[in-house]
Design a protein around this motif. Structure first.
Motif, mmCIF file in Angstrom:
data_model
loop_
_atom_site.group_PDB
_atom_site.id
_atom_site.type_symbol
_atom_site.label_atom_id
_atom_site.label_comp_id
_atom_site.label_asym_id
_atom_site.label_seq_id
_atom_site.Cartn_x
_atom_site.Cartn_y
_atom_site.Cartn_z
ATOM 1 N N LYS A 30 -6.403 -10.300 -5.696
ATOM 2 C CA LYS A 30 -5.627 -10.804 -4.557
ATOM 3 C C LYS A 30 -4.361 -9.992 -4.282
ATOM 4 O O LYS A 30 -4.001 -9.767 -3.129
ATOM 5 C CB LYS A 30 -5.275 -12.268 -4.819
ATOM 6 N N PHE A 31 -3.679 -9.544 -5.314
ATOM 7 C CA PHE A 31 -2.398 -8.875 -5.114
ATOM 8 C C PHE A 31 -2.479 -7.357 -5.219
ATOM 9 O O PHE A 31 -1.470 -6.700 -5.432
ATOM 10 C CB PHE A 31 -1.351 -9.430 -6.089
ATOM 11 N N LYS A 33 -3.388 -3.893 -3.171
ATOM 12 C CA LYS A 33 -3.631 -3.245 -1.883
ATOM 13 C C LYS A 33 -4.296 -1.916 -2.219
ATOM 14 O O LYS A 33 -3.718 -1.082 -2.916
ATOM 15 C CB LYS A 33 -2.311 -3.041 -1.136
ATOM 16 N N THR A 79 2.209 -3.369 3.782
ATOM 17 C CA THR A 79 1.908 -3.905 2.459
ATOM 18 C C THR A 79 3.017 -4.857 2.028
ATOM 19 O O THR A 79 4.198 -4.510 2.060
ATOM 20 C CB THR A 79 1.786 -2.759 1.428
ATOM 21 N N GLU A 82 4.951 -7.897 -2.891
ATOM 22 C CA GLU A 82 4.364 -8.338 -4.155
ATOM 23 C C GLU A 82 3.026 -7.653 -4.464
ATOM 24 O O GLU A 82 2.469 -7.814 -5.536
ATOM 25 C CB GLU A 82 4.168 -9.869 -4.164
ATOM 26 N N HIS A 83 2.512 -6.871 -3.533
ATOM 27 C CA HIS A 83 1.236 -6.192 -3.751
ATOM 28 C C HIS A 83 1.403 -4.932 -4.583
ATOM 29 O O HIS A 83 2.343 -4.177 -4.411
ATOM 30 C CB HIS A 83 0.581 -5.820 -2.416
ATOM 31 N N LYS A 84 0.446 -4.724 -5.467
ATOM 32 C CA LYS A 84 0.358 -3.507 -6.262
ATOM 33 C C LYS A 84 -0.535 -2.534 -5.500
ATOM 34 O O LYS A 84 -1.660 -2.873 -5.124
ATOM 35 C CB LYS A 84 -0.251 -3.839 -7.626
#
Length: 182
Positions: A30-31, A33, A79, A82-84
């Motif tokens: 989910k987190f 990109k 993005t 919180e996205h990696k």
């Protein structure tokens, strides 16, 4: 922890298939990109997809120069914080020495990087920026295919001997070390 993962080996050993598996795994998180890139010179199966020899494909961004990858990923303002960011690069050997700078810039900006590419050219010499990428890697997958004699292949032989670098599958075959030097 930041990761630099390299998938390498000769032609027909499953590098792209393993890369595609890793892309799909990352897309399910989910987190994460994900970004998928390929050199624009690799147009064997598709202009805009990473395609395995068995026809499986994943959409990709084709770039002429490795630094285009860095600019695209770092300047992606869509993005969420919180996205990696996880960057996948197929046929990375075609980015030559610039590959090291690309990896360094991406990691410095918090990205994980997974690349796939040939480690040796058809003369059995280190190919492009792959040796340096392997030296920087936190994980390496060295894959093999089978030589016509049955041994594991580590090199890709150019049966036609036209040039060291040809985009495409024609004229190449997986070869073990013994057959390669004979």
């Amino acid at each position: 922890m930041l990761n630099i993962e390299v998938i390498t080996g000769g032609m027909f050993c499953g590098k792209t298939t393993l890369l595609q598996k890793k892309i799909r795994e990352a897309e399910r998180v989910k987190f994460f990109k994900t970004y998928v890139f390929k050199p624009s010179t690799d147009n064997r199966y598709s202009e805009s997809a990473v395609v395995s020899h068995d026809g499986d494909e994943i959409e990709a961004i084709a770039v002429r120069h490795g630094m285009q990858i860095v600019h695209h990923v770092i300047n992606d303002s869509l993005t969420a914080p919180e996205h990696k960011k996880v960057v996948f690069i197929d046929e990375a050997q075609f980015f030559d020495a610039i590959l090291v700078n690309v990896i360094q810039r991406l990691v410095a900006n918090g990205c994980d990087v997974v690349i796939a590419g040939l480690d040796l050219d058809s003369n059995g010499r280190p190919f492009g920026g792959m040796p340096s990428a392997m030296a920087m890697a936190t994980k390496i997958h060295k894959l093999t295919a089978r030589c016509k004699c049955g041994n594991e292949s580590y090199v890709t032989a150019n049966k036609d001997k036209k040039s060291t670098v040809q985009v495409g599958n024609e004229g190449y075959e997986p070869t073990c070390i013994k057959c390669f030097y004979n």
